[in-house]
Structure formats: structure tokens, C-alpha cells
Design an enzyme around this catalytic site. Structure first.
Site, PDB file in Angstrom:
ATOM      1  N   ARG A 174       0.833  -1.221   0.000  1.00  0.00           N
ATOM      2  CA  ARG A 174       0.000   0.000   0.000  1.00  0.00           C
ATOM      3  C   ARG A 174       0.867   1.270   0.000  1.00  0.00           C
ATOM      4  NH1 ARG A 174      -3.066  -3.616  -0.754  1.00  0.00           N
ATOM      5  NH2 ARG A 174      -5.199  -3.839  -0.006  1.00  0.00           N
ATOM      6  N   SER A 247     -11.009  -0.508   2.729  1.00  0.00           N
ATOM      7  CA  SER A 247     -10.322  -0.545   4.038  1.00  0.00           C
ATOM      8  C   SER A 247      -9.942   0.874   4.442  1.00  0.00           C
ATOM      9  CB  SER A 247      -9.025  -1.360   3.951  1.00  0.00           C
ATOM     10  OG  SER A 247      -9.277  -2.669   3.540  1.00  0.00           O
ATOM     11  N   GLU A 343      -5.587   4.313   5.354  1.00  0.00           N
ATOM     12  CA  GLU A 343      -5.174   3.953   3.999  1.00  0.00           C
ATOM     13  C   GLU A 343      -5.597   5.024   2.979  1.00  0.00           C
ATOM     14  OE1 GLU A 343      -5.924  -0.064   1.893  1.00  0.00           O
ATOM     15  OE2 GLU A 343      -6.965   1.463   0.741  1.00  0.00           O
TER      16      GLU A 343
HETATM   17  P1  FAD Z   1      -8.548   8.411  -5.942  1.00  0.00           P
HETATM   18  O1  FAD Z   1      -9.307   7.963  -4.755  1.00  0.00           O
HETATM   19  O2  FAD Z   1      -9.156   9.477  -6.770  1.00  0.00           O
HETATM   20  O3  FAD Z   1      -7.090   8.872  -5.481  1.00  0.00           O
HETATM   21  C1  FAD Z   1      -6.332   8.078  -4.591  1.00  0.00           C
HETATM   22  C2  FAD Z   1      -4.943   8.675  -4.465  1.00  0.00           C
HETATM   23  O4  FAD Z   1      -4.260   8.607  -5.714  1.00  0.00           O
HETATM   24  C3  FAD Z   1      -4.951  10.157  -4.095  1.00  0.00           C
HETATM   25  O5  FAD Z   1      -3.802  10.406  -3.317  1.00  0.00           O
HETATM   26  C4  FAD Z   1      -4.813  10.864  -5.429  1.00  0.00           C
HETATM   27  O6  FAD Z   1      -4.204  12.138  -5.293  1.00  0.00           O
HETATM   28  C5  FAD Z   1      -3.919   9.907  -6.198  1.00  0.00           C
HETATM   29  N1  FAD Z   1      -4.148   9.870  -7.643  1.00  0.00           N
HETATM   30  C6  FAD Z   1      -5.269   9.460  -8.292  1.00  0.00           C
HETATM   31  N2  FAD Z   1      -5.085   9.503  -9.623  1.00  0.00           N
HETATM   32  C7  FAD Z   1      -3.820   9.961  -9.822  1.00  0.00           C
HETATM   33  C8  FAD Z   1      -3.033  10.247 -10.966  1.00  0.00           C
HETATM   34  N3  FAD Z   1      -3.488  10.074 -12.227  1.00  0.00           N
HETATM   35  N4  FAD Z   1      -1.774  10.727 -10.785  1.00  0.00           N
HETATM   36  C9  FAD Z   1      -1.268  10.914  -9.549  1.00  0.00           C
HETATM   37  N5  FAD Z   1      -1.970  10.674  -8.426  1.00  0.00           N
HETATM   38  C10 FAD Z   1      -3.211  10.203  -8.562  1.00  0.00           C
HETATM   39  N6  FAD Z   1      -7.542  -0.784  -2.774  1.00  0.00           N
HETATM   40  C11 FAD Z   1      -6.721  -1.873  -2.820  1.00  0.00           C
HETATM   41  O7  FAD Z   1      -5.489  -1.716  -2.948  1.00  0.00           O
HETATM   42  N7  FAD Z   1      -7.217  -3.129  -2.709  1.00  0.00           N
HETATM   43  C12 FAD Z   1      -8.539  -3.381  -2.566  1.00  0.00           C
HETATM   44  O8  FAD Z   1      -8.950  -4.535  -2.485  1.00  0.00           O
HETATM   45  C13 FAD Z   1      -9.429  -2.268  -2.529  1.00  0.00           C
HETATM   46  N8  FAD Z   1     -10.754  -2.446  -2.359  1.00  0.00           N
HETATM   47  C14 FAD Z   1     -11.592  -1.366  -2.315  1.00  0.00           C
HETATM   48  C15 FAD Z   1     -12.966  -1.606  -2.156  1.00  0.00           C
HETATM   49  C16 FAD Z   1     -13.842  -0.539  -2.110  1.00  0.00           C
HETATM   50  C17 FAD Z   1     -15.312  -0.812  -1.950  1.00  0.00           C
HETATM   51  C18 FAD Z   1     -13.364   0.784  -2.258  1.00  0.00           C
HETATM   52  C19 FAD Z   1     -14.312   1.939  -2.257  1.00  0.00           C
HETATM   53  C20 FAD Z   1     -12.001   1.031  -2.398  1.00  0.00           C
HETATM   54  C21 FAD Z   1     -11.096  -0.054  -2.421  1.00  0.00           C
HETATM   55  N9  FAD Z   1      -9.712   0.139  -2.551  1.00  0.00           N
HETATM   56  C22 FAD Z   1      -8.875  -0.956  -2.634  1.00  0.00           C
HETATM   57  C23 FAD Z   1      -9.142   1.494  -2.658  1.00  0.00           C
HETATM   58  C24 FAD Z   1      -9.202   2.067  -4.106  1.00  0.00           C
HETATM   59  O9  FAD Z   1      -9.997   1.252  -4.930  1.00  0.00           O
HETATM   60  C25 FAD Z   1      -7.815   2.189  -4.733  1.00  0.00           C
HETATM   61  O10 FAD Z   1      -6.947   2.915  -3.902  1.00  0.00           O
HETATM   62  C26 FAD Z   1      -7.845   2.854  -6.105  1.00  0.00           C
HETATM   63  O11 FAD Z   1      -6.605   2.737  -6.727  1.00  0.00           O
HETATM   64  C27 FAD Z   1      -8.250   4.320  -6.056  1.00  0.00           C
HETATM   65  O12 FAD Z   1      -8.449   4.774  -7.377  1.00  0.00           O
HETATM   66  P2  FAD Z   1      -9.134   6.190  -7.657  1.00  0.00           P
HETATM   67  O13 FAD Z   1      -9.032   6.468  -9.109  1.00  0.00           O
HETATM   68  O14 FAD Z   1     -10.501   6.198  -7.100  1.00  0.00           O
HETATM   69  O15 FAD Z   1      -8.173   7.153  -6.844  1.00  0.00           O
HETATM   70  N1  EPU Z   2     -11.699  -9.704  10.393  1.00  0.00           N
HETATM   71  C1  EPU Z   2     -12.283  -9.437  11.604  1.00  0.00           C
HETATM   72  N2  EPU Z   2     -13.437  -8.702  11.616  1.00  0.00           N
HETATM   73  C2  EPU Z   2     -14.014  -8.256  10.467  1.00  0.00           C
HETATM   74  C3  EPU Z   2     -13.416  -8.538   9.239  1.00  0.00           C
HETATM   75  C4  EPU Z   2     -12.240  -9.262   9.218  1.00  0.00           C
HETATM   76  O1  EPU Z   2     -11.778  -9.825  12.640  1.00  0.00           O
HETATM   77  O2  EPU Z   2     -15.065  -7.592  10.564  1.00  0.00           O
HETATM   78  C5  EPU Z   2     -10.446 -10.468  10.379  1.00  0.00           C
HETATM   79  C6  EPU Z   2     -10.662 -11.923   9.984  1.00  0.00           C
HETATM   80  O3  EPU Z   2      -9.903 -12.729  10.843  1.00  0.00           O
HETATM   81  C7  EPU Z   2     -10.096 -12.012   8.593  1.00  0.00           C
HETATM   82  C8  EPU Z   2      -9.007 -10.940   8.620  1.00  0.00           C
HETATM   83  O4  EPU Z   2      -9.537  -9.916   9.444  1.00  0.00           O
HETATM   84  O5  EPU Z   2      -9.562 -13.273   8.324  1.00  0.00           O
HETATM   85  C9  EPU Z   2      -8.655 -10.377   7.248  1.00  0.00           C
HETATM   86  O6  EPU Z   2      -9.855  -9.893   6.627  1.00  0.00           O
HETATM   87  P1  EPU Z   2      -9.962  -9.789   5.033  1.00  0.00           P
HETATM   88  O7  EPU Z   2      -9.610 -11.085   4.385  1.00  0.00           O
HETATM   89  O8  EPU Z   2     -11.282  -9.193   4.710  1.00  0.00           O
HETATM   90  O9  EPU Z   2      -8.785  -8.822   4.630  1.00  0.00           O
HETATM   91  P2  EPU Z   2      -8.319  -7.412   5.199  1.00  0.00           P
HETATM   92  O10 EPU Z   2      -6.947  -7.594   5.750  1.00  0.00           O
HETATM   93  O11 EPU Z   2      -9.311  -6.813   6.096  1.00  0.00           O
HETATM   94  C10 EPU Z   2      -7.161  -6.733   2.985  1.00  0.00           C
HETATM   95  C11 EPU Z   2      -7.045  -5.482   2.190  1.00  0.00           C
HETATM   96  C12 EPU Z   2      -8.243  -5.333   1.275  1.00  0.00           C
HETATM   97  C13 EPU Z   2      -8.274  -6.519   0.323  1.00  0.00           C
HETATM   98  C14 EPU Z   2      -8.397  -7.786   1.159  1.00  0.00           C
HETATM   99  C15 EPU Z   2      -8.308  -9.031   0.291  1.00  0.00           C
HETATM  100  C16 EPU Z   2      -5.752  -3.914   3.498  1.00  0.00           C
HETATM  101  C17 EPU Z   2      -5.769  -2.713   4.377  1.00  0.00           C
HETATM  102  N3  EPU Z   2      -6.935  -4.333   3.079  1.00  0.00           N
HETATM  103  O12 EPU Z   2      -8.274  -6.584   3.846  1.00  0.00           O
HETATM  104  O13 EPU Z   2      -8.077  -4.159   0.509  1.00  0.00           O
HETATM  105  O14 EPU Z   2      -9.359  -6.440  -0.575  1.00  0.00           O
HETATM  106  O15 EPU Z   2      -7.314  -7.849   2.102  1.00  0.00           O
HETATM  107  O16 EPU Z   2      -6.992  -9.184  -0.135  1.00  0.00           O
HETATM  108  O17 EPU Z   2      -4.680  -4.427   3.189  1.00  0.00           O
HETATM  109  C18 EPU Z   2      -8.527  -1.815   0.487  1.00  0.00           C
HETATM  110  O18 EPU Z   2      -7.301  -1.657   0.460  1.00  0.00           O
HETATM  111  O19 EPU Z   2      -9.334  -0.856   0.442  1.00  0.00           O
HETATM  112  C19 EPU Z   2      -9.060  -3.174   0.545  1.00  0.00           C
HETATM  113  C20 EPU Z   2     -10.369  -3.447   0.602  1.00  0.00           C
END
Ligand code: FAD
Ligand code: EPU
Length: 347
Positions: A174, A247, A343
């Protein structure tokens, strides 16, 4: 006030733009200026505009990883340029250039549809391709850095386009060079090296079980994508229904000795190997154990489905979400001696 929009070649300027539909938390915020760029070659001209030189600048993609706690008193810059091109195709691998304004999930489906392998674990992550390198998006045991060859960006310090190879991007969990120097680099395009064959990554908790539930014994890359989509739809609240940014905290990385003490006292705390001498802890577990899962303060809350996801139940503000986040940080610190870091970008 009606926003005043001016269309120039390669970019569009709007005065007084509403950002409430441009952030996945759906919190209210406005910006003094919004500049949308559909042709990266216009960046030099945009960079030379007096308003851009004088005002604070925030780069925004699709707004799925930001918490806007106030109006933005300057320029919001958004790259909306689209396009996916295969630059080289060597059979086993291809080099694919994707403009920053493409949607990440659509690109993942494009790659699978053309027989490329590897991005299936990253399906359904919201946001733009341009934001993917910023925090090195990752899910289900795979990270974007495994495929990124080059990032093309406008470096605001030197006023020109630069090409950064994978090592120069300094990717980590991240994290990246871009995250450490916010708004210095405007990412215009990302070049991915995509394999046609790659071993499947199905060891992350839940993936094998999901494939079994789908009655699939010998999974394909497309089947893994389907399993990940099902898991994500079940676990994470959909931002189209309830505002959130995924997250809200990173999984904290602590020294081995600290992790061992915590695990002895809390045997169910999930813990994964990290860089030398460190371990990664589950932030979700810590927030859950501190009693915050499902908590609600006005319209700001913690999802009932997942303790790591802060949500907007309706009409909260980014500032209120941040107040709740600070309470969680303080409670987890007091109880476990672990400092949670947000995050999303807090604006
Ligand atoms: P924004 O939210 O618009 O921007 C995020 C950051 O990037 C900001 O600092 C912004 O200034 C910068 N930025 C954006 N575009 C550019 C550009 N072109 N040039 C320079 N800087 C830029 N993330 C994960 O890693 N794993 C996950 O599993 C995951 N699951 C998600 C689930 C949900 C439901 C949601 C809402 C978010 C999740 N995220 C996850 C976070 C998000 O999807 C990512 O961080 C994604 O890359 C953000 O893209 P965005 O275009 O919306 O960026
Ligand atoms: N857990 C709890 N309570 C909850 C949910 C989860 O205790 O309410 C515990 C469980 O033990 C579970 C563990 O947390 O096994 C891990 O949960 P999960 O598999 O959902 O993954 P996470 O660590 O919470 C991370 C990323 C997610 C990504 C998933 C799958 C980060 C900060 N988050 O979540 O990324 O989708 O793994 O790989 O690394 C994001 O970055 O926005 C994001 C959604």
C-alpha cells in the site's frame, strides 16, 4: 452558482465544481477549480496556467480512496484520458499501455478477455488505472507492482513528462514513491507487462472455498476472477449503496517480538509474514476487538459487514468520519499498543 465551464483543446476547466459525486464516501465538498485532462499532452499548457501555478493542487481519480474533510481551496486535477494499446507482443508476454483515465476493473476484464493471466485477483477494485500505482493496489495475495513495467507521469518539480521503471516506483505494501510525495507526479499512463501463462494464486483465505462452492476442480484465471468477485461482493459494502473507501486503515506492520506478545495475549489475532524482522497484523481484527464493528455515530459508522470499512450512512461529512476514525485509532492504540494508519488520502 452555475459552474462556469471552459473547454480548451485537451482539457476542460470548471469553476466552483461539486465533488460530492466524485468521491466514493459521497461526502459533500467543492473545489474552487476542476481541471479535467483528456489528452496528457495538454499538461504542460495546464501547468503554465496562472491559476494552477498559484493554487494548491489535488489530483483526483475516481475518488475511491480519499476522504474529503473540507472544500478544496484550489485546483483539483483529474486525468480522464482513455485508451488501451498493445505496444509489444512477444507471445509469452505483452507490453500494454493504459491511459490513466481508464477504469481499473474494466482493464482487468479487458486483459482476461484477451487471454492474459494474472490480474484476476485484482478484479473489482474500484478506481482508475492512473491511481493503481499510487498505493500499489493489492488483493487476494497479488499486487499491481507485479505487472507494472513503467509509469509515465508529469513531474511537477521539473515541469516535464518522466518515465519511471518498476524499481524507481519503490513499491511496497500500500505504498510507493508517488504516495510518499503526494501530487508531485501526475500519472498519465501505466505500462503493464502481462503474461499469457501464470500460476494461479488461490491460497488467500476463502478463494479455494469459493471455487469449491462453485463446483470448480481445475480453475481457470476467469474462474478465479469470478470467485474473487463473489467474495468481494459478499464481504465489502458496495459504495453505490453505502458510501465508503474500502479498508480505512492499513494492516499494521510491527516487529516480530511485538507481534509475538500480542499473539500470546490474543491467540485469534491474524498475523502474516512481512519484510525482515516484521509481521503484518489484521487491522480489521484489532478494530473489531476494540468494539467498533457496526458502531454508528450519526451517519458516520463502521460497517456491520467488515470492521475495517468506515461508512457514510447518508448525510455525514468527511470531518465527522475523521472524528470517528481518530476515536478508533486512539482505542486500538490504548488497548493493543498498535498505531493504525489510514489507507485513504485524508484531504
Ligand atoms: P482516488 O481515490 O481518486 O485517489 C487516490 C490517491 O491517488 C490520491 O492520493 C490521489 O491524489 C492519487 N491519484 C489518483 N489519480 C492519480 C493520478 N493520475 N496521478 C497521480 N496521483 C493520482 N484498494 C486496494 O489496494 N485493494 C482493494 O482490495 C481495494 N478495495 C476497495 C474496495 C472498495 C469498496 C473501495 C471503495 C475502495 C477499495 N480500494 C482498494 C481502494 C481504491 O480502490 C484504490 O486505492 C484505487 O486505486 C483508487 O483509485 P481512484 O481512481 O478512485 O483514486
Ligand atoms: N476480520 C475481523 N473482523 C471483520 C473482518 C475481518 O476480525 O469484521 C479479520 C478476519 O480474521 C479475517 C481478517 O480480518 O480473516 C482479514 O480480513 P480480510 O480477508 O477481509 O482482509 P483485510 O486484511 O481486512 C485486505 C485489504 C483489502 C483486500 C483484502 C483481500 C488492506 C488494508 N486491506 O483486507 O483491501 O481487498 O485484504 O486481499 O490491506 C482496500 O485496500 O481498500 C481493501 C479493501
Amino acid at each position: 452558482m452555475t459552474p462556469d465551464t471552459l473547454k480548451e483543446s485537451g482539457y476542460r476547466v470548471t469553476e466552483g465544481a461539486d465533488l460530492s459525486r466524485r468521491n466514493s464516501f459521497r461526502v459533500p465538498a467543492r473545489t474552487q477549480w476542476l481541471i479535467e485532462i483528456d489528452d496528457a499532452s495538454a499538461l504542460l499548457e495546464v501547468y503554465g496556467l496562472g491559476t494552477v501555478k498559484r493554487s494548491p493542487l489535488l489530483i483526483l481519480g475516481e475518488g475511491s480512496n480519499v476522504l474529503l474533510t473540507r472544500d478544496w481551496p484550489g485546483v483539483v486535477l483529474s486525468i480522464v484520458a482513455r485508451g488501451i494499446h498493445i505496444l509489444e507482443d512477444g507471445g509469452d508476454h505483452a507490453l500494454v499501455r493504459v491511459e490513466a483515465g481508464e477504469n481499473w476493473n474494466e482493464f482487468v476484464h479487458w486483459s482476461l478477455g484477451r487471454g492474459f493471466a494474472g490480474l484476476e485477483n485484482l478484479v473489482l477494485i474500484p478506481g482508475s488505472v492512473g491511481a493503481a500505482p499510487i498505493q500499489n493496489i493489492g488483493a487476494y495475495g497479488v499486487e499491481a507492482r507485479e505487472f507494472i513495467a513503467t509509469v509515465e507521469a508529469f513531474d511537477r518539480h521539473i515541469g516535464r513528462l518522466v518515465r519511471l521503471d518498476n524499481a524507481a516506483c519503490a513499491f511496497a505494501y500500500r505504498d510507493s514513491l508517488f504516495k510518499r510525495e503526494p501530487d508531485r507526479y501526475v500519472v498519465c499512463a501505466v505500462e503493464f507487462r502481462l503474461p499469457r501463462r501464470r500460476e494461479l494464486h488461490i491460497d488467500y483465505a476463502g478463494v479455494r472455498e469459493e471455487l469449491a462452492a462453485m463446483r470448480i476442480d481445475t480453475p481457470s484465471h476467469a474462474a478465479v476472477a469470478e470467485a474473487v468477485m463473489r467474495l468481494r461482493m459478499r464481504k465489502l459494502p458496495n459504495p453505490a449503496e453505502i458510501g465508503n473507501a474500502g479498508s480505512f486503515f492499513k494492516n499494521p506492520i510491527v516487529a516480530d517480538a511485538h507481534a509475538e506478545v500480542l499473539q500470546r495475549a490474543n491467540p485469534t489475532l491474524p498475523c502474516w509474514p512481512a519484510t525482515d524482522g516484521n509481521r503484518k497484523l489484521s487491522a480489521a481484527w484489532l478494530v473489531d476487538a476494540a468494539g467498533f464493528k457496526g458502531v454508528r455515530e450519526g451517519d458516520a459508522g463502521v460497517s456491520e459487514r467488515h470492521a475495517l470499512v468506515l461508512v457514510n450512512h447518508g448525510t455525514t461529512t468527511g470531518a465527522h468520519v475523521w472524528v470517528l476514525a481518530e476515536k478508533i485509532i486512539a482505542a486500538v492504540q490504548a488497548r493493543f499498543g498498535v498505531r493504525l494508519e489510514p489507507e485513504p488520502r485524508i484531504v
